[in-house]
Design an enzyme around this catalytic site. Structure first.
Site, PDB file in Angstrom:
ATOM      1  N   HIS A 214      41.043  36.212  42.534  1.00 20.33           N
ATOM      2  CA  HIS A 214      41.151  34.904  41.987  1.00 20.33           C
ATOM      3  C   HIS A 214      42.489  34.359  41.700  1.00 20.33           C
ATOM      4  O   HIS A 214      42.754  33.189  42.223  1.00 20.33           O
ATOM      5  CB  HIS A 214      40.400  35.080  40.552  1.00 20.33           C
ATOM      6  CG  HIS A 214      40.166  33.720  39.936  1.00 20.33           C
ATOM      7  ND1 HIS A 214      39.278  32.892  39.850  1.00 20.33           N
ATOM      8  CD2 HIS A 214      41.210  33.411  38.986  1.00 20.33           C
ATOM      9  CE1 HIS A 214      39.527  32.013  39.082  1.00 20.33           C
ATOM     10  NE2 HIS A 214      40.623  32.117  38.460  1.00 20.33           N
ATOM     11  N   GLU A 215      43.355  35.358  41.245  1.00 15.73           N
ATOM     12  CA  GLU A 215      44.775  34.864  41.121  1.00 15.73           C
ATOM     13  C   GLU A 215      45.556  34.766  42.265  1.00 15.73           C
ATOM     14  O   GLU A 215      46.151  33.743  42.714  1.00 15.73           O
ATOM     15  CB  GLU A 215      45.352  35.974  40.025  1.00 15.73           C
ATOM     16  CG  GLU A 215      45.014  36.139  38.790  1.00 15.73           C
ATOM     17  CD  GLU A 215      44.835  34.686  38.055  1.00 15.73           C
ATOM     18  OE1 GLU A 215      45.904  33.951  38.403  1.00 15.73           O
ATOM     19  OE2 GLU A 215      43.893  34.646  37.192  1.00 15.73           O
TER      20      GLU A 215
ATOM     21  N   HIS B 175      45.013  31.085  43.424  1.00 12.89           N
ATOM     22  CA  HIS B 175      46.164  30.343  42.778  1.00 12.89           C
ATOM     23  C   HIS B 175      47.312  30.435  43.445  1.00 12.89           C
ATOM     24  O   HIS B 175      47.867  29.520  43.599  1.00 12.89           O
ATOM     25  CB  HIS B 175      45.893  30.402  41.286  1.00 12.89           C
ATOM     26  CG  HIS B 175      44.723  30.172  40.459  1.00 12.89           C
ATOM     27  ND1 HIS B 175      44.087  28.928  40.641  1.00 12.89           N
ATOM     28  CD2 HIS B 175      44.163  31.047  39.567  1.00 12.89           C
ATOM     29  CE1 HIS B 175      43.091  29.156  39.871  1.00 12.89           C
ATOM     30  NE2 HIS B 175      43.147  30.201  39.210  1.00 12.89           N
TER      31      HIS B 175
END
Length: 678
Positions: A24-25, A28
């Site tokens: 998920h990170e 980003h």
């Protein structure tokens, strides 16, 4: 060896959770870099920082001490900041001119997050969610390309007495073909039921052995008091294959020893009475009926030996013809009920099966049976067998209804002489009559020189619970213990059924008003026969065969949409009160589930990683600040308005969101702890 397996399973579970959050990170991070954002830190794991792995350009790549995910720190992204801090005129320079409270190096920095366009910031914020969804699709697709994930057909393996399925007329062995015109597996059945709305009626179409035409049954799921989700009370289907471990557990009331021995993963192919013909078996429900029919006689059971027969049944490998043709016969003696020597109070009828003899005769929920064919001194636990012994005959049930005794003539039909209690709160089912009634844990009578009498039980005693300690099995060093507290969540019927099936090291009853539990050993009753013979049957699950790449991705996409839809449906049902808060899992239960799946096999573990990844995406995109979804709402507002939303418009929702999320986290942590450890 067991310790090493435990450690490796824990490591896999931690790595699984960490990878999902790290992925998920990473979304980003990649979009931030793509859009020229100055990324100060990319961390694998949460703070405090353990060590700095290396530095490349402006970014520190670090290792956090908590290996459960990671984070990305972008320039200007403090406290969830998504645009420049508001400029104020409260400060002036030396010449008295107003100046901005933003440092020039940050306000004008081309790599600051808030200096990027609103569309670039939207892309960066949503990237983590997109990456999680893509990970879920990839995991599901790999699972279906490789094949092997287990799936159960929508066959009814058991019906909970008194539940919605029971009242609607669903029976053990029924094959559910469609629900509201949707073809289903057993997993689909559970999903549809759990997602059902308040008072929603589902249209089940089933095929029943012996019936030429499909049967349509309207079933309205009800919120289960134990799990707090809608249920219809049906059990998973079984197969004719015995467990690979403990394929046979001799019931305590077995009359003698079996002749012959079962092996791991033996498959039952025939059965019949010792003095009669053998019957070929295709389903476990045919075996159930045969064992019930000859419950007072020894029964021959013919099995195919060896694991090769297991592989053939599941499609895992080509069986060896010589092995699968090797058959052995085991003779099982009859099994007597074991009884405590006390009669308990007959409770009211709680349910009638649609179209059953009891319903057609005019009985109603709330009626209390006070006499069976004129006998007022009956033991309620024996009524299922008494009725099964009178199939085809007319009997009279005398019931108490609103202080008036009424007689009803009813004729038992083919059915079970004893129905397994598939849930702890089960009432007692008289299957041949199609009615279920409660048995209250109040002692009405104690027979002389019985286990109950020797334990010091007396009429009027209220039984409050039972503690069942298993006999040690091969390889066990600590006995397993099952504890029940009688009340809304557990019944005497369930405890009584348990004691018939499994060998006990000890049984203890707790009685209201007594400081210590009473140890009691039930004794076999001559002439009262329990149909089960101790055969431990595996569930009827089979691996999904490998799919083509295109078909696997098509199914993965469909499944991903289903997981997302399920999440929002469950939120709606939670708001409606149809689903309880036990459906909310926090980090403890998620970690436990990850550990459980990590210990099964890689395919199931990979599937669960995909499932968790998609759920993380959905949770993160809820419109709650400071989650990604809440930040996206602010950015949408900025896009519509043409400039950043005022700080005052963002502050209160952000504080409320933080307060809500912290409160929710505390709640789920407490609930996880109670449900997991107590």
């Amino acid at each position: 060896m067991g310790t090493l397996i435990f450690i490796w399973t824990v490591i896999k579970a931690i790595l699984g959770i960490s990878f999902v959050i790290f992925w998920h990170e990473l979304g980003h991070f990649l979009l931030a870099k793509w859009n020229g954002v100055y990324v100060k830190t990319f961390s694998i794991g949460f703070p405090p920082r353990l060590l700095r792995l290396f530095r490349y350009k402006e970014t520190d790549y670090v290792l956090g001490s908590v290996p459960l995910g990671g984070y990305v720190h972008m320039l200007g992204e403090d406290e969830g900041q998504t645009e420049p801090p508001p400029e104020t005129e409260s400060e002036t320079d030396a010449e008295g001119q107003p100046r901005s409270n933003i440092e020039p190096s940050l306000a004008n920095h081309p790599g600051a997050f808030f200096n990027k366009s609103v569309w670039a910031r939207m892309a960066i914020i949503s990237a983590g969610v997109v990456m999680n969804v893509l990970l879920g699709v990839a995991c599901f697709a790999i699972v279906y390309i490789v094949g092997g994930r287990m799936e159960a057909p929508a066959i009814v393996g058991g019906v909970g007495a008194g539940g919605p399925a029971y009242r609607a007329g669903l029976k053990t062995g029924d094959v559910v073909t469609t629900i509201d015109d949707e073809r289903v597996t057993f997993e689909d059945l559970n999903r549809i039921v759990i997602h059902s709305g308040p008072d929603q009626v589902l249209r089940f179409v089933v095929e029943r052995p012996g019936e030429a035409e499909p049967i349509e049954l309207p079933i309205r799921p009800e919120r289960d008091a134990l799990e707090e989700v809608p249920k219809i009370r049906v059990a998973l289907p079984r197969s004719l294959e015995l467990f690979s471990q403990d394929p046979f557990l001799a019931p305590p009331g077995m009359k003698g020893e079996p002749e012959g021995q079962f092996g791991p993963s033996d498959r039952i192919v025939q059965a019949g009475p010792v003095e009669g013909d053998l019957r070929d078996l295709s389903t476990p429900y045919e075996l159930d009926r045969l064992l019930d029919q000859y419950r007072d006689q020894p029964v021959r059971v013919v099995v195919e030996r060896g694991s090769d027969s297991s592989a053939e049944a599941k499609g895992d490998a080509e069986p060896d013809a010589a092995t699968t043709s090797a058959r052995e016969t085991v003779i099982l003696p009859p099994v007597r009920f074991v009884d405590f020597g006390m009669k308990l109070q007959t409770g009211p009828i709680v349910a009638l099966r649609a179209g059953s003899p009891a319903e057609e005769a005019g009985l109603e929920p709330g009626d209390v049976i006070v006499a069976f064919d004129g006998n007022r001194d009956f033991d309620p636990m024996r009524l299922p067998t008494l009725a099964a012994d009178r199939i085809g005959e007319s009997i009279v049930l005398t019931v108490l209804r609103e202080d008036e005794e009424l007689d009803f003539s009813v004729e038992p039909v083919e059915g079970e002489s004893w129905s397994p209690a598939i849930s702890p709160d089960s009432p007692l089912n008289i299957d041949t009559l199609g009615l279920a009634f409660r048995v209250e844990p109040t002692v009405v009578e104690v027979r002389d020189d019985s286990p109950a009498a020797r334990a010091g039980l007396n009429p009027g005693d209220e039984l409050t619970g039972l503690r069942f300690t298993w006999k040690l099995q091969d390889g066990e060093t600590e006995p397993r213990v099952e504890e029940l507290t009688f009340g809304p969540s557990a019944s005497w019927v369930y405890a009584f059924d348990w004691t018939q099936r499994y060998p006990a090291q000890s049984i203890e009853l707790t009685v209201a008003g007594r400081d210590r539990a009473e140890t009691i050993t039930p004794e076999p009753v001559e002439g009262w026969f329990f149909p089960s013979r101790g055969l431990q049957l595996q569930l009827n699950v089979a691996p999904i065969p490998p799919l083509s790449v295109s078909e696997a991705f098509r199914r993965a996409g469909t499944e991903t949409l289903g997981v997302i839809t399920s999440f929002y449906t469950l939120l709606q049902r939670l708001a409606e009160g149809q689903v309880g808060t036990k459906g909310l899992s926090g980090p403890i239960r998620i970690a436990k589930a990850m550990y459980d799946f990590a210990g099964v096999n890689f395919i199931e573990f990979l599937y669960f990683i995909g499932f968790i990844s998609i759920n993380l995406a959905v949770v993160n995109f809820l419109p709650i600040p400071p989650l990604d979804g809440g930040r996206m709402v602010f950015l949408i507002g900025e896009a519509v308005r043409g400039r950043p939303l005022p700080d005052s418009w963002q502050a209160l929702p952000t504080y409320l969101g933080i307060f809500f999320l912290l409160g929710l986290m505390v709640f789920v942590l407490i609930q996880d702890t109670l449900l997991t450890f107590f």
